[in-house]
Design a protein around this motif. Structure first.
Motif, mmCIF file in Angstrom:
data_model
loop_
_atom_site.group_PDB
_atom_site.id
_atom_site.type_symbol
_atom_site.label_atom_id
_atom_site.label_comp_id
_atom_site.label_asym_id
_atom_site.label_seq_id
_atom_site.Cartn_x
_atom_site.Cartn_y
_atom_site.Cartn_z
ATOM 1 N N GLU A 43 8.195 -41.654 64.747
ATOM 2 C CA GLU A 43 7.017 -41.221 65.491
ATOM 3 C C GLU A 43 6.254 -42.429 66.022
ATOM 4 N N LEU A 44 6.077 -43.413 65.138
ATOM 5 C CA LEU A 44 5.340 -44.614 65.533
ATOM 6 C C LEU A 44 6.045 -45.344 66.664
ATOM 7 N N VAL A 45 7.364 -45.467 66.525
ATOM 8 C CA VAL A 45 8.122 -46.157 67.568
ATOM 9 C C VAL A 45 7.943 -45.434 68.897
ATOM 10 N N ASP A 46 8.014 -44.098 68.842
ATOM 11 C CA ASP A 46 7.807 -43.316 70.062
ATOM 12 C C ASP A 46 6.437 -43.571 70.651
ATOM 13 N N ARG A 47 5.453 -43.574 69.749
ATOM 14 C CA ARG A 47 4.080 -43.773 70.224
ATOM 15 C C ARG A 47 3.920 -45.149 70.856
ATOM 16 N N ILE A 48 4.519 -46.148 70.214
ATOM 17 C CA ILE A 48 4.426 -47.507 70.755
ATOM 18 C C ILE A 48 5.060 -47.552 72.146
ATOM 19 N N LYS A 49 6.214 -46.892 72.261
ATOM 20 C CA LYS A 49 6.896 -46.855 73.553
ATOM 21 C C LYS A 49 5.980 -46.255 74.619
ATOM 22 N N GLN A 50 5.385 -45.120 74.239
ATOM 23 C CA GLN A 50 4.519 -44.427 75.186
ATOM 24 C C GLN A 50 3.328 -45.309 75.567
ATOM 25 N N ALA A 51 2.739 -45.939 74.550
ATOM 26 C CA ALA A 51 1.571 -46.778 74.800
ATOM 27 C C ALA A 51 1.925 -47.929 75.714
ATOM 28 N N SER A 52 3.084 -48.529 75.480
ATOM 29 C CA SER A 52 3.438 -49.674 76.320
ATOM 30 C C SER A 52 3.719 -49.229 77.746
ATOM 31 N N MET A 53 4.243 -47.986 77.878
ATOM 32 C CA MET A 53 4.451 -47.470 79.219
ATOM 33 C C MET A 53 3.115 -47.251 79.917
ATOM 34 N N GLU A 54 2.149 -46.734 79.151
ATOM 35 C CA GLU A 54 0.823 -46.520 79.726
ATOM 36 C C GLU A 54 0.191 -47.835 80.133
ATOM 37 N N ILE A 55 0.340 -48.833 79.261
ATOM 38 C CA ILE A 55 -0.219 -50.147 79.572
ATOM 39 C C ILE A 55 0.387 -50.671 80.866
ATOM 40 N N SER A 57 1.604 -48.973 83.340
ATOM 41 C CA SER A 57 1.117 -48.297 84.538
ATOM 42 C C SER A 57 -0.335 -48.686 84.815
ATOM 43 N N TRP A 58 -1.103 -48.926 83.739
ATOM 44 C CA TRP A 58 -2.471 -49.407 83.957
ATOM 45 C C TRP A 58 -2.452 -50.788 84.591
ATOM 46 N N HIS A 59 -1.503 -51.573 84.158
ATOM 47 C CA HIS A 59 -1.370 -52.915 84.700
ATOM 48 C C HIS A 59 -1.171 -52.842 86.217
ATOM 49 N N TYR A 60 -0.278 -51.934 86.625
ATOM 50 C CA TYR A 60 -0.037 -51.766 88.058
ATOM 51 C C TYR A 60 -1.296 -51.294 88.764
ATOM 52 N N ARG A 61 -1.969 -50.342 88.128
ATOM 53 C CA ARG A 61 -3.177 -49.813 88.752
ATOM 54 C C ARG A 61 -4.228 -50.905 88.929
ATOM 55 N N VAL A 62 -4.373 -51.736 87.881
ATOM 56 C CA VAL A 62 -5.349 -52.819 87.971
ATOM 57 C C VAL A 62 -4.982 -53.768 89.101
ATOM 58 N N LYS A 63 -3.679 -54.090 89.170
ATOM 59 C CA LYS A 63 -3.223 -54.983 90.245
ATOM 60 C C LYS A 63 -3.563 -54.378 91.612
ATOM 61 N N TYR A 64 -3.284 -53.095 91.724
ATOM 62 C CA TYR A 64 -3.549 -52.410 92.988
ATOM 63 C C TYR A 64 -5.041 -52.447 93.309
ATOM 64 N N ASN A 65 -5.852 -52.105 92.316
ATOM 65 C CA ASN A 65 -7.297 -52.111 92.522
ATOM 66 C C ASN A 65 -7.807 -53.491 92.890
ATOM 67 N N GLU A 66 -7.234 -54.498 92.246
ATOM 68 C CA GLU A 66 -7.639 -55.865 92.559
ATOM 69 C C GLU A 66 -7.387 -56.182 94.026
ATOM 70 N N SER A 67 -6.233 -55.769 94.512
ATOM 71 C CA SER A 67 -5.922 -56.083 95.914
ATOM 72 C C SER A 67 -6.854 -55.310 96.837
ATOM 73 N N VAL A 68 -7.138 -54.062 96.456
ATOM 74 C CA VAL A 68 -8.081 -53.274 97.259
ATOM 75 C C VAL A 68 -9.439 -53.957 97.286
ATOM 76 N N ILE A 69 -9.876 -54.412 96.132
ATOM 77 C CA ILE A 69 -11.179 -55.051 96.050
ATOM 78 C C ILE A 69 -11.220 -56.309 96.909
#
Ligand code: ZN
Ligand code: ZN
Length: 171
Positions: A43-55, A57-69
């Protein structure tokens, strides 16, 4: 004599039996525990996987927002420069009255056609008192002041739900 020996044997036998049963039960318990731990690990491994995937995608979003800004900052700089050229820059001045800021706005819009509608007004859309200083994402409208941003969830211009807001510094 024979009966006593038999009794003794039976005693020993039942004692051994009980011990075996006890050990068996303990082993079984341990096995269950191990199984539980394994499940939790999975369960933990799954959760870690999911969390890292979320991170990620957030990373991409931040990059995108930075360029927009960055693009918006450049737009703003241009607008400010144009406003300054017209001698009507209201930067940092929160006491500009509505009429003045409207003339200011018209000049800016006349000066450059490719500016977004955000530049039409420099006072906050909500309180109409403070200078706009918060950029809403994803719609990219720069239309609120820092005070109003805290309790407004929907862009007053396009009614888009805000996901992120970024404070921008003019000048
Ligand atoms: Zn406001
Ligand atoms: Zn908007």
């Amino acid at each position: 004599m024979k009966g006593v020996r038999e009794l003794k044997q039976r005693h020993t036998y039942s004692f051994l039996n009980a011990t075996e049963r006890g050990i068996g039960r303990k082993l079984h318990e341990k096995e269950l525990e191990i199984e539980n731990i394994n499940n939790k690990n999975k369960e933990l491994v799954d959760r870690i996987k999911q969390a890292s995937m979320e991170i990620q995608s957030w990373h991409y979003r931040v990059k995108y927002n930075e360029s927009v800004i960055n693009v918006l900052k450049n737009n703003l700089k241009q607008a400010m420069a144009q406003g300054a050229m017209h001698g009507k820059e209201g930067c940092g001045d929160s006491e500009v009255d509505d009429a003045a800021s409207h003339t200011n706005v018209n000049h800016i819009v006349d000066g450059s056609r490719n500016l977004t509608p955000t530049m039409k007004q420099t006072s906050c859309r909500a309180c109409k008192v403070h200078e706009v200083s918060v950029l809403l994402l994803p719609c990219r409208h720069l239309c609120l002041c820092k005070d109003c941003e805290g309790f407004i969830e929907i862009c007053p211009i396009c009614k888009a739900m805000k996901t992120v807001s970024v404070q921008v510094y003019m000048c």
